[in-house]
Design a protein around this motif. Sequence first.
Motif, PDB file in Angstrom:
ATOM      1  N   GLY A  13      -2.468  -0.815  -3.692  1.00 26.78           N
ATOM      2  CA  GLY A  13      -3.677  -1.068  -2.769  1.00 26.78           C
ATOM      3  C   GLY A  13      -4.122  -2.363  -2.427  1.00 26.78           C
ATOM      4  N   TYR A  14      -4.791  -2.764  -1.357  1.00 29.30           N
ATOM      5  CA  TYR A  14      -5.202  -3.920  -0.961  1.00 29.30           C
ATOM      6  C   TYR A  14      -6.113  -4.790  -1.812  1.00 29.30           C
TER       7      TYR A  14
ATOM      8  N   ALA B 108       0.911  -1.021   0.038  1.00 31.11           N
ATOM      9  CA  ALA B 108       0.075  -0.113  -0.037  1.00 31.11           C
ATOM     10  C   ALA B 108       0.872   1.251   0.007  1.00 31.11           C
TER      11      ALA B 108
END
Length: 196
Positions: free
Chosen positions: A170-171, A165
């Motif tokens: 991002g996740y 991240a």
Amino acid sequence: MMRAVGSADLFVKPANLGSSVGISRAGTQEEFAQSCALAFRYDRKILVERCIDRAREIECSVLEDANGHIRSSPPGEIVPADSHGFYSYEAKYIDAKGASLVIPADVSPEQQERFQALAVETFKVLGCGGLARVDFFLAGDEIFVNEVNTLPGFTSISMYPKLWAASGLGYAELIERLIKLGIERHEDKKRNQYSR
């Protein structure tokens, strides 16, 4: 009080378990025996490692893409609270102030490049695939590969997704990449012949 080995403390841990379960530090023969008994409760094989005094714990997340390209995140650092002594299970999951995650790690640009290169090299040498977290110790200018976690955590406190991240991945995108890689690996494996 007799030292366990020379004047160095030892860490004893189950060989095939994560989250610091069953890990303890031993400074005497009695503590060593207790540490071995604890570790053997969790695994039939244990590891005994020499303690590296005042070492910093540095971690890199490694990710392979569908084309086999392997890359590493910049390093992060685990800073256990003084009250724990090391990054124990309690420091990770029970004590909310048991440790701090420093992302990115406060290292020189040269050290950052070295950590990332070593993480990728370690991943390749061990024949890892998909993902891993490579953990290091930094003692002065010396870097030691501590261990490779081939199934790192994905909780809200886990270093693996946090490092990506901070790198701009991002996740949700990370999960999508891993699913895509898994599907592609499965399709590729289906092309194997399993009988004559």
